[in-house]
Design a protein around this motif. Structure first.
Motif, PDB file in Angstrom:
ATOM      1  N   GLN A  56       0.634   5.342   1.587  1.00  0.00           N
ATOM      2  CA  GLN A  56      -0.383   6.025   2.432  1.00  0.00           C
ATOM      3  C   GLN A  56       0.340   7.538   2.020  1.00  0.00           C
ATOM      4  O   GLN A  56       1.247   7.956   2.396  1.00  0.00           O
ATOM      5  CB  GLN A  56       0.107   5.867   3.929  1.00  0.00           C
TER       6      GLN A  56
ATOM      7  N   LEU B 101      -5.503  10.878   2.444  1.00  0.00           N
ATOM      8  CA  LEU B 101      -5.994  10.039   1.680  1.00  0.00           C
ATOM      9  C   LEU B 101      -5.890   8.561   2.526  1.00  0.00           C
ATOM     10  O   LEU B 101      -4.962   8.419   3.287  1.00  0.00           O
ATOM     11  CB  LEU B 101      -5.137   9.848   0.491  1.00  0.00           C
ATOM     12  N   GLY B 102      -6.651   7.719   2.343  1.00  0.00           N
ATOM     13  CA  GLY B 102      -6.672   6.371   2.991  1.00  0.00           C
ATOM     14  C   GLY B 102      -5.454   5.550   2.355  1.00  0.00           C
ATOM     15  O   GLY B 102      -5.264   5.828   1.376  1.00  0.00           O
ATOM     16  N   LEU B 103      -4.926   4.423   2.896  1.00  0.00           N
ATOM     17  CA  LEU B 103      -4.332   3.462   2.546  1.00  0.00           C
ATOM     18  C   LEU B 103      -5.045   3.213   0.949  1.00  0.00           C
ATOM     19  O   LEU B 103      -6.009   3.116   1.040  1.00  0.00           O
ATOM     20  CB  LEU B 103      -3.955   2.405   3.102  1.00  0.00           C
TER      21      LEU B 103
ATOM     22  N   LEU C 128       3.649   0.943   2.925  1.00  0.00           N
ATOM     23  CA  LEU C 128       3.284  -0.044   3.731  1.00  0.00           C
ATOM     24  C   LEU C 128       3.089  -1.524   3.212  1.00  0.00           C
ATOM     25  O   LEU C 128       2.327  -1.648   2.141  1.00  0.00           O
ATOM     26  CB  LEU C 128       2.081   0.284   4.873  1.00  0.00           C
TER      27      LEU C 128
ATOM     28  N   TYR D 190       0.847  -1.239   0.015  1.00  0.00           N
ATOM     29  CA  TYR D 190       0.014  -0.093  -0.154  1.00  0.00           C
ATOM     30  C   TYR D 190       0.868   1.276   0.089  1.00  0.00           C
ATOM     31  O   TYR D 190       2.037   1.303   0.580  1.00  0.00           O
ATOM     32  CB  TYR D 190      -0.765   0.011   1.256  1.00  0.00           C
TER      33      TYR D 190
END
Lengths: 113, 113
Positions: B37, B41-43, B90, B35
Motif C-alpha cells: 500500500q 495508490l490502492g492496495l 499488508l 499486498y
C-alpha cells in the motif's frame, strides 16, 4: 489506469456532521463492492458489502449505496464521531475471479471536535 | 474473531539485504495474500496462495517471492531489498469459497535505506 476512483482524496468535518464519500468504478462484470475502513496503523476492516442487485446497505451510522448502471457507489457517514477519523477504501471484486480485488486509493476523513 | 498477525509493525533494512515478512492467520483459511500500500495508490496484489505450497503472481510480483509451507503461515521475501520497496505491506486471508471478505493484518511498514 485504476479501475476504482474515489473522491475526495481527503476531507475534514466537524463532529456531529454528516459526509458522503464517492466511488466510481469500471470493473465489469463485478461480483460485489465493499467499503473498508482503515484506521491509522491498522489493516482495513470491511464495513459493508453489496452485490449487483443491491442498492443500499447500512451498518450503524454508515450507509452505502450502489448504482450498478452508472457504476457509482457512495458511503454516507451520519452524525460523525471522532472515531470515524480513518481512511475509507472502496473495493470491487471481479465476477470472473472473486479473489481479484480492485482497490480505490481511499478517502481520508478527519473528524474534528 | 479472525486474527491475522504480522511479525513486525516497523522494519528498517539496508539496500541489498534479504528481508522476510511473516504472516500468520488462525482461522484455517485456504487463501492468503500479500499486498503493498503506497500513498495515492490502492492496495496492489503482490502474490497470493490458495493452498500449501501453491502460489500465484499478483499484479506486481517483481522483486518478491513467497513461501507457504504451512496452511496458517505465508511469508513474503525480498531477495535483495531496494529503496523502491519502501512501503506498507499488508497480509490478508479468506476462506476458499467465493465471495468472502478478506481479513487483513495490521501491516508492516518497511523502510529500505
Amino acid at each position: 489506469k485504476n479501475q476504482v476512483e474515489q473522491s475526495p482524496q481527503s476531507l475534514i468535518i466537524l463532529e456531529g456532521k454528516n459526509c458522503t464519500l464517492q466511488c466510481n468504478y469500471t470493473v465489469s462484470p463485478f461480483s460485489n463492492l465493499r467499503w473498508y475502513k482503515q484506521d491509522t496503523g491498522r489493516g482495513p476492516v470491511s464495513l459493508t458489502i453489496m452485490t449487483f442487485s443491491e442498492n443500499t446497505k447500512s451498518n450503524g451510522r454508515y450507509t452505502a449505496t450502489l448504482d450498478a448502471d452508472t457504476k457509482q457507489s457512495s458511503l454516507h457517514i451520519t452524525a460523525s464521531q471522532l472515531s470515524d477519523s480513518a481512511s475509507y477504501i472502496c473495493v470491487v471484486s471481479h465476477l470472473s475471479n472473486d479473489y481479484k480485488l480492485s482497490f480505490g486509493a481511499g478517502t481520508t476523513v478527519t473528524v474534528r471536535a | 474473531d479472525v486474527k491475522v498477525t504480522q511479525s513486525s509493525r516497523y522494519l528498517v533494512k539496508r539496500t541489498g539485504e534479504k528481508v522476510f515478512l511473516e504472516c500468520v492467520q488462525d482461522m484455517d483459511h485456504e487463501n492468503m495474500f500479500w499486498y503493498r500500500q503506497d500513498p495515492g495508490l490502492g492496495l496492489r496484489l503482490i502474490y497470493f496462495s490458495y493452498d500449501v505450497k501453491m502460489k500465484e503472481k499478483g499484479d506486481i510480483p517483481e522483486g518478491y517471492s513467497v513461501s507457504r509451507e504451512k496452511k496458517e503461515r505465508f511469508s513474503l521475501i525480498l531477495e535483495s531489498a531496494s529503496t523502491n520497496q519502501t512501503s506498507m505491506y499488508l497480509c490478508a486471508s479468506c476462506p476458499a469459497t467465493g465471495g468472502h471478505e478478506q481479513y487483513f493484518g495490521p501491516g508492516t511498514r518497511l523502510t529500505v535505506t
